[in-house]
Design a protein around this motif. Structure first.
Motif, mmCIF file in Angstrom:
data_model
loop_
_atom_site.group_PDB
_atom_site.id
_atom_site.type_symbol
_atom_site.label_atom_id
_atom_site.label_comp_id
_atom_site.label_asym_id
_atom_site.label_seq_id
_atom_site.Cartn_x
_atom_site.Cartn_y
_atom_site.Cartn_z
ATOM 1 N N SER A 81 -10.543 72.741 -74.223
ATOM 2 C CA SER A 81 -11.221 74.037 -74.180
ATOM 3 C C SER A 81 -11.131 74.685 -75.570
ATOM 4 N N PRO A 82 -12.221 75.229 -76.087
ATOM 5 C CA PRO A 82 -12.246 75.736 -77.464
ATOM 6 C C PRO A 82 -11.092 76.695 -77.788
ATOM 7 N N LYS A 83 -10.361 76.381 -78.863
ATOM 8 C CA LYS A 83 -9.167 77.145 -79.244
ATOM 9 C C LYS A 83 -9.443 78.620 -79.464
ATOM 10 N N SER A 87 -6.866 82.178 -73.791
ATOM 11 C CA SER A 87 -6.057 83.372 -73.482
ATOM 12 C C SER A 87 -6.938 84.573 -73.186
ATOM 13 N N ILE A 88 -7.986 84.331 -72.408
ATOM 14 C CA ILE A 88 -8.917 85.399 -72.025
ATOM 15 C C ILE A 88 -9.096 85.388 -70.516
ATOM 16 N N CYS A 89 -9.321 86.576 -69.953
ATOM 17 C CA CYS A 89 -9.587 86.660 -68.517
ATOM 18 C C CYS A 89 -11.060 86.327 -68.269
ATOM 19 N N LYS A 99 -3.560 96.649 -66.221
ATOM 20 C CA LYS A 99 -2.916 97.878 -66.697
ATOM 21 C C LYS A 99 -2.054 97.613 -67.929
ATOM 22 N N GLU A 100 -1.435 96.448 -67.988
ATOM 23 C CA GLU A 100 -0.613 96.100 -69.143
ATOM 24 C C GLU A 100 -0.799 94.635 -69.479
ATOM 25 N N HIS A 101 -0.423 94.262 -70.674
ATOM 26 C CA HIS A 101 -0.540 92.885 -71.171
ATOM 27 C C HIS A 101 -1.981 92.374 -71.071
ATOM 28 N N LYS A 102 -2.913 93.219 -71.520
ATOM 29 C CA LYS A 102 -4.320 92.829 -71.465
ATOM 30 C C LYS A 102 -4.603 91.719 -72.472
ATOM 31 N N PRO A 103 -5.438 90.772 -72.082
ATOM 32 C CA PRO A 103 -5.868 89.775 -73.060
ATOM 33 C C PRO A 103 -6.817 90.433 -74.065
ATOM 34 N N GLY A 104 -7.119 89.745 -75.132
ATOM 35 C CA GLY A 104 -7.982 90.297 -76.160
ATOM 36 C C GLY A 104 -9.447 90.373 -75.783
ATOM 37 N N HIS A 105 -9.853 89.586 -74.796
ATOM 38 C CA HIS A 105 -11.281 89.539 -74.453
ATOM 39 C C HIS A 105 -11.453 88.897 -73.084
ATOM 40 N N SER A 106 -12.717 88.764 -72.682
ATOM 41 C CA SER A 106 -13.047 88.062 -71.444
ATOM 42 C C SER A 106 -14.057 86.958 -71.749
ATOM 43 N N ALA A 107 -14.077 85.945 -70.899
ATOM 44 C CA ALA A 107 -15.002 84.827 -71.090
ATOM 45 C C ALA A 107 -16.458 85.289 -71.020
ATOM 46 N N VAL A 108 -16.789 86.068 -70.010
ATOM 47 C CA VAL A 108 -18.171 86.527 -69.850
ATOM 48 C C VAL A 108 -18.588 87.404 -71.032
ATOM 49 N N GLY A 109 -17.704 88.305 -71.452
ATOM 50 C CA GLY A 109 -18.011 89.183 -72.574
ATOM 51 C C GLY A 109 -18.162 88.428 -73.875
ATOM 52 N N ASN A 168 -8.427 81.432 -59.369
ATOM 53 C CA ASN A 168 -7.364 82.303 -59.850
ATOM 54 C C ASN A 168 -7.892 83.722 -59.759
ATOM 55 N N GLY A 169 -7.007 84.693 -59.869
ATOM 56 C CA GLY A 169 -7.482 86.056 -59.996
ATOM 57 C C GLY A 169 -8.264 86.167 -61.300
ATOM 58 N N ALA A 170 -9.372 86.858 -61.288
ATOM 59 C CA ALA A 170 -10.224 86.946 -62.473
ATOM 60 C C ALA A 170 -9.520 87.588 -63.653
ATOM 61 N N GLU A 171 -8.491 88.388 -63.377
ATOM 62 C CA GLU A 171 -7.773 89.074 -64.452
ATOM 63 C C GLU A 171 -6.707 88.190 -65.100
ATOM 64 N N SER A 172 -6.458 87.011 -64.552
ATOM 65 C CA SER A 172 -5.434 86.131 -65.116
ATOM 66 C C SER A 172 -5.918 85.526 -66.433
ATOM 67 N N TYR A 173 -4.959 85.156 -67.254
ATOM 68 C CA TYR A 173 -5.292 84.446 -68.483
ATOM 69 C C TYR A 173 -4.107 83.600 -68.903
ATOM 70 N N TYR A 174 -4.418 82.487 -69.528
ATOM 71 C CA TYR A 174 -3.391 81.531 -69.925
ATOM 72 C C TYR A 174 -3.733 80.964 -71.302
ATOM 73 N N ALA A 175 -2.716 80.590 -72.044
ATOM 74 C CA ALA A 175 -2.905 80.056 -73.393
ATOM 75 C C ALA A 175 -3.731 78.775 -73.396
ATOM 76 N N ALA A 176 -3.740 78.052 -72.300
ATOM 77 C CA ALA A 176 -4.471 76.788 -72.236
ATOM 78 C C ALA A 176 -5.811 76.905 -71.505
ATOM 79 N N ARG A 177 -6.251 78.136 -71.183
ATOM 80 C CA ARG A 177 -7.530 78.282 -70.493
ATOM 81 C C ARG A 177 -8.507 79.083 -71.347
#
Length: 185
Positions: A81-83, A87-89, A99-109, A168-177
């Protein structure tokens, strides 16, 4: 935002795309680079989008031709997955709901800003017919409205020589996704 590349950027991108095209002829049987290049040179905004795909690590390549529209279809063909898109929801609503620990962006955005679409599950499975992708990472895919309405989102990966679909919950994010995109030119 200026969505036009300088002549030097255009030439550099076209060279990268041609080299990838030539190296991976099995992805686009029956398609000639000269035809693709002609189409690209008359679509400067699409070149900008391809550059954004390249700059975020997507390694876009031609994977098909739509006879009904005359468009060439590019998918992100990076092995993982493109580096630059990890780490985006899933979408803006999910991003805003954290509310906290928001990722920097979203995939759709991010896809919208780049002028590309997120692969659907069917398109993701088509990509997997061209090689082995996401052996260590996963990629968000376009989520059906009924799932998204309930707070979920869908992603895929390849493990054990099998393509899996997960939720997954749409708000989740992971370093490898991250997400993989497509562009029609």
């Amino acid at each position: 935002m200026n969505k036009e590349l300088s002549p030097e950027q255009r030439e550099s991108l076209l060279n990268v795309l041609k080299a990838r095209f030539d190296k991976n002829m099995d992805r686009h049987k029956g398609i000639k680079w000269s035809d693709v290049a002609t189409r690209l040179e008359t679509n400067t905004e699409k070149l900008w989008s391809l550059d954004a795909m390249e700059e975020t690590g997507g390694e876009p390549d031609v994977v098909g031709f739509d006879k009904s529209t005359g468009e060439y279809i590019f998918y992100d063909c990076a092995t993982e997955s493109p580096k630059g898109r990890r780490s985006i929801c899933y979408d803006h609503h999910a991003l805003e709901s954290r509310k906290e620990h928001k990722p920097g962006h979203s995939a759709v955005g991010m896809a919208a800003e780049m002028g590309i679409d997120i692969l659907t599950e069917a398109q993701y499975r088509e990509l997997q017919q061209l090689g082995k992708f996401d052996l260590k990472t996963s990629s968000w895919v376009a989520t059906p409205a009924a799932i998204r309405k309930l707070g979920g989102a869908v992603f895929c990966d390849r493990r054990y020589d099998t393509v899996f679909r997960y939720h997954n919950g749409a708000e989740s994010y992971y370093a490898a996704r991250g997400f993989r995109g497509l562009l029609r030119v």
